[in-house]
Design an enzyme around this catalytic site. Structure first.
Site, PDB file in Angstrom:
ATOM      1  N   THR A  61       0.822  -1.210   0.000  1.00  0.00           N
ATOM      2  CA  THR A  61       0.000   0.000   0.000  1.00  0.00           C
ATOM      3  C   THR A  61       0.854   1.257   0.000  1.00  0.00           C
ATOM      4  OG1 THR A  61      -1.690  -1.183   1.249  1.00  0.00           O
ATOM      5  CG2 THR A  61      -1.836   1.209   1.219  1.00  0.00           C
ATOM      6  N   TYR A 124     -13.357  -2.794  -0.512  1.00  0.00           N
ATOM      7  CA  TYR A 124     -14.499  -2.181  -1.188  1.00  0.00           C
ATOM      8  C   TYR A 124     -15.721  -3.096  -1.247  1.00  0.00           C
ATOM      9  CZ  TYR A 124     -17.216   0.643  -4.447  1.00  0.00           C
ATOM     10  OH  TYR A 124     -18.212   1.392  -5.027  1.00  0.00           O
ATOM     11  N   TYR A 150      -2.882 -10.092   4.835  1.00  0.00           N
ATOM     12  CA  TYR A 150      -2.754  -8.696   5.245  1.00  0.00           C
ATOM     13  C   TYR A 150      -4.126  -8.173   5.653  1.00  0.00           C
ATOM     14  CZ  TYR A 150      -1.529  -3.680   4.818  1.00  0.00           C
ATOM     15  OH  TYR A 150      -1.323  -2.339   5.051  1.00  0.00           O
ATOM     16  N   ARG A 155      -8.415   0.427   5.647  1.00  0.00           N
ATOM     17  CA  ARG A 155      -8.394   0.613   4.197  1.00  0.00           C
ATOM     18  C   ARG A 155      -9.404  -0.283   3.473  1.00  0.00           C
ATOM     19  NH1 ARG A 155      -4.287   3.642   2.053  1.00  0.00           N
ATOM     20  NH2 ARG A 155      -2.510   4.137   3.409  1.00  0.00           N
ATOM     21  N   LYS A 179       0.102 -10.097   8.331  1.00  0.00           N
ATOM     22  CA  LYS A 179       0.428  -8.722   8.692  1.00  0.00           C
ATOM     23  C   LYS A 179      -0.846  -8.146   9.292  1.00  0.00           C
ATOM     24  CE  LYS A 179       1.728  -4.190   6.881  1.00  0.00           C
ATOM     25  NZ  LYS A 179       1.960  -3.368   5.660  1.00  0.00           N
ATOM     26  N   ILE A 221       6.107  -5.335   9.545  1.00  0.00           N
ATOM     27  CA  ILE A 221       6.292  -4.746   8.216  1.00  0.00           C
ATOM     28  C   ILE A 221       6.000  -3.270   8.402  1.00  0.00           C
ATOM     29  CG2 ILE A 221       5.481  -4.619   5.835  1.00  0.00           C
ATOM     30  CD1 ILE A 221       4.891  -7.618   5.996  1.00  0.00           C
TER      31      ILE A 221
END
Length: 310
Positions: A61, A124, A150, A155, A179, A221
């Site tokens: 990202t 989304y 992840y 987000r 993550k 990360i």
């Protein structure tokens, strides 16, 4: 290192944690005309390696992946592979909200230079937990190399719950880690408590990376780690070695800057740090914008005084 040998080793979860301690999600530096600044990208890779970072994440990202064309993505990938020259393990971001497209990329892309993929939970669409499970089932079955899940609900607009993560970890041997970037220490602790022994929980939040490590996490990360690779990677190593007081001393030195680099969006904050360091310009692509003058000044004061505060 020999990447094919590492991939063989990393298929065994037990050996994964030896290498995966502090990784950084690399930015994509741009010139003033918004084209990719290849020379700056090379400097950033070398700066991270020289500072003690242990692996690099390409096209996550933080790389503004959503604004890159396919040709630009290939340019970033090949540049990082070439400048890294086998020095550190590489992880590639391969994810999306169209499962068929993700599977197709995994089946057609040359992944021989990478030891794992980092695959974001579908955004989304807002899938159910069963939808998330089925998505990653398809990703697992298509991927020729290990998969790092992840979870970043800020987000994606959906939270991959611990029960779903544990189910995936138990059902698919090549899903080796997550993550975890929900910003929720309680959720992270649920993962750590219930995960298979050899499954890794990697922090995706710089501010709580040390607490997660001390609770049993494998590492991080990081975003800030590429701006302060020596300081941040040493903090994580101290945490992994249970040198708690020393680790928290480093945490408190960096904590103000961690807040600042995310204050007006990522990667605008970390790009301002690189500008101050003279490594790259602070140019982001719309809809992101650069940090304002106030934040830029505060970051400049921090960067110029970090050695005094250490």
């Amino acid at each position: 290192f020999n990447c094919s040998i590492l991939i063989f080793f990393f298929c065994n979860r037990d050996t994964f944690s030896f290498y995966f301690r502090t990784g950084v999600a690399l930015i994509t530096p741009f010139k003033e005309d918004f084209s990719i600044d290849i020379d700056a990208l090379k400097r950033i890779v070398n700066f991270s390696i020289d500072g003690g970072i242990e692996y690099l994440v390409v096209l996550g990202t933080t790389a503004e992946n959503a604004t890159l064309s396919q040709d630009e993505k290939e340019l970033v990938i090949q540049t990082v592979i070439e400048v890294n020259a086998g020095r550190l393990p590489l992880v590639l971001g391969v994810g999306g909200n169209n499962t068929v497209k993700v599977v197709e990329e995994l089946k057609t892309r040359d992944l021989s230079s990478f030891v794992a993929i980092l695959s974001v939970s579908p955004y989304y669409n807002k899938p159910t937990q069963e939808g998330i499970y089925q998505h990653f089932k398809a990703v697992s079955e298509a991927s020729p190399i290990p998969v790092i899940l992840y979870n970043v609900p800020g987000r994606t607009a959906s939270n991959m719950l611990p029960a779903t993560v544990i189910r995936l970890a138990n059902d698919f041997e090549n899903i080796v880690a997550i993550k975890e970037a929900a910003g929720d220490m309680v959720q992270a602790m649920q993962l750590l408590k219930n995960k298979p022994k050899d499954f890794l929980v990697i922090s995706g939040d710089d501010m709580i990376a040390l607490p997660i490590v001390l609770a049993g996490g494998a590492g991080v990360i990081s975003v800030i780690g590429q701006g302060f690779p020596k300081e941040f990677s040493e903090m994580i190593r101290l945490g992994l070695n249970r040198k708690v007081d020393e680790a928290y001393k480093s945490q408190y030195v960096l904590s103000d800057c961690i807040d600042m680099i995310f204050e007006q969006g990522n990667p605008a904050g970390i790009k301002e740090v690189f500008k101050i360091l003279g490594i790259s310009e602070n140019v982001v692509r719309l809809p992101l914008v650069t940090v304002d003058e106030s934040l830029a000044n505060r970051l400049s004061v921090f960067v110029k005084n970090i050695d005094k505060n250490a």
